[in-house]
Design an enzyme around this catalytic site. Sequence first.
Site, mmCIF file in Angstrom:
data_model
loop_
_atom_site.group_PDB
_atom_site.id
_atom_site.type_symbol
_atom_site.label_atom_id
_atom_site.label_comp_id
_atom_site.label_asym_id
_atom_site.label_seq_id
_atom_site.Cartn_x
_atom_site.Cartn_y
_atom_site.Cartn_z
ATOM 1 C CG ASP A 32 -1.905 1.104 1.258
ATOM 2 O OD1 ASP A 32 -1.980 1.860 0.271
ATOM 3 O OD2 ASP A 32 -2.600 1.238 2.276
ATOM 4 C CB CYS A 85 -5.758 6.002 -2.676
ATOM 5 S SG CYS A 85 -4.706 7.020 -1.645
#
Length: 131
Positions: A32, A85
């Site tokens: 991530d 993201c």
Amino acid sequence: MPTRASRAGVDIAVLTTDQLQQQPKFDAVFCDAPCSGSGTWRRTPDAKWRLTEDRLDQLIRSQATVLDAAAPLVAAGGVLIYATCSVLTHENQDAVDRFCTRSPEWGIRRNTQRLPDADGDGFFTCVLLKR
């Protein structure tokens, strides 16, 4: 993570970076990666004004460091999953392409780019396999 795992009824082990080196290799490593968060600008529009060219360059260097550090932790036949993201190609597809150029033993199995819309944020994921 431990709080969310407990709430979900799941037991997890939290390892420090140093402890990872002593563990057996993993079947899947999920990265991530730190990113601009551009996929969340729909609900955090002020964030786009805080992103500078210098900050983006720092993030891109961090993303490379994360991928390079995670790759040796993957077992033979395992996968390396890269996620942000962000909707910026430079942080997503370009980051993965740069990694594969540095580490030609890795190849892209599948990637997904989701753009933000009324139903949610934008994000990018890429599953990499060792050749």
